[in-house]
Structures are given as C-alpha cells and as structure tokens.
Scaffold this active site. Sequence first.
Site, PDB file in Angstrom:
ATOM      1  N   ILE A  35       1.035  -1.143   0.160  1.00 35.83           N
ATOM      2  CA  ILE A  35      -0.118  -0.050   0.165  1.00 35.83           C
ATOM      3  C   ILE A  35       0.855   1.254  -0.136  1.00 35.83           C
ATOM      4  O   ILE A  35       2.045   1.347   0.586  1.00 35.83           O
ATOM      5  CB  ILE A  35      -0.963  -0.133   1.288  1.00 35.83           C
ATOM      6  CG1 ILE A  35      -1.988   1.105   1.133  1.00 35.83           C
ATOM      7  CG2 ILE A  35      -0.099  -0.145   2.597  1.00 35.83           C
ATOM      8  CD1 ILE A  35      -3.211   1.202   2.400  1.00 35.83           C
ATOM      9  N   CYS A  36       0.256   2.344  -0.558  1.00 31.82           N
ATOM     10  CA  CYS A  36       0.866   3.640  -0.613  1.00 31.82           C
ATOM     11  C   CYS A  36       2.453   3.607  -1.135  1.00 31.82           C
ATOM     12  O   CYS A  36       2.763   2.873  -2.208  1.00 31.82           O
ATOM     13  CB  CYS A  36       1.039   4.105   0.950  1.00 31.82           C
ATOM     14  SG  CYS A  36       1.595   5.950   1.294  1.00 31.82           S
ATOM     15  N   GLY A  37       3.258   4.203  -0.250  1.00 28.45           N
ATOM     16  CA  GLY A  37       4.748   4.090  -0.929  1.00 28.45           C
ATOM     17  C   GLY A  37       5.483   3.014  -1.306  1.00 28.45           C
ATOM     18  O   GLY A  37       6.505   2.700  -2.057  1.00 28.45           O
TER      19      GLY A  37
END
Length: 197
Positions: free
Chosen positions: A102-104
């Site tokens: 998720i995300c970065g």
Amino acid sequence: MTRTTVHLAVYDTFADWETGHTTAHLTQNGFTVRTVGLTTDPVTTMGGVRVQPDLALADLDPADSALLILTGAHLWDAGDDLAPFAAAARTFLDAGVPVAAICGATAGLAREGLLDDRDHTSAVSFYLAATGYKGGERYREADAVTDGDLITAGPTEPVALAREVFAKLGVYEGEKLDAWYRLFHDSDASAFAVLES
C-alpha cells in the site's frame, strides 16, 4: 492454505494506520502477525510508536508465511534503504506466496520491476511513473487491485487493502466479504447483521 503466519514489514516512518484493519481482523480469524525489520532493532512508525521487530529480514522465509505486507513510509521515496523489502517481495512472489503493498511500498515494488507485468494501483499513476518503471499501461484507477498473488492499494485505501487480503486468504468470502467492506468502508450499519450471521 495451511500457513497462518502473516509477516508485516516494519521500518522507520512506516504508516502504522494503513494495516490496522488487515492485521486486527486476521488475528481475530486464526492468523498470527509477526513483524519483520531490516534487523531486530526497534523502529519508530510515522505515528511515533516504537515497534520491536519479531525477526530480521535475513531470517524471513516465504515457506513460513501466508502473506507479506508492506506499508507506506517516507523512506520509500528517500533512497534505497527499503529496497531489501522490495527484493523480499520478489522472493515471496517467486515462491507463490502473496504480497500486499500500500502507498509508498508500491513505488518500491515498481523500482524492483514487480509492477511491470502485473495490474496494479497506487496513489496516482504519475507517482509510479516517476520511478521509471515499465508498467504504466498496467496501472488501474481503483481502490485496490489483485493480480495473481500481488495486492496493491493507494494510500487512502486501507479498508480496500484489507478486503483484498481477506479474499486472497479466504478469511471472508462472498456476502460476508461484501458486508465487511460495506461496514468498515461505507459505515453501512445494515452490514453488521450479515457479519454476525
């Protein structure tokens, strides 16, 4: 799947809120969550919580795991400190063990080449494009995407990430999975009755 240990990668600045739904509901459904750091030295989350990893990355073996979870962190965009976790994700996927990012962490996977040939999502397409990866045509505008054993989600979608993990691991299925998502994503109180049935 008979393995019931899930590994959560922890590192300085990791976004601790991004996996709360996932880890809480996994542990309530028979899974054990173990944390894995670069070493076993304590790390500090973005929320300021100190975490003592259960094991070092060098000791992580996909054969002992049902899933590897990678969260966002400032460090994904600040150099190569977290590249070993992306390499571990490659090892997991090569072994047929799921990875959720998720995300970065999706940028880390992009740099590792793991998104070049798989459908995926992230914060926005140009965020991943900045990594120089070759998978731009496989980017999907979606809350979360599962392609084989790889699950990806954008930074605002921890509930969608959890839904995909639960589906992949068979924690909730069909009507119950849909009800869980409606309850926690949409605050649909009517979904509670389905979960309790």
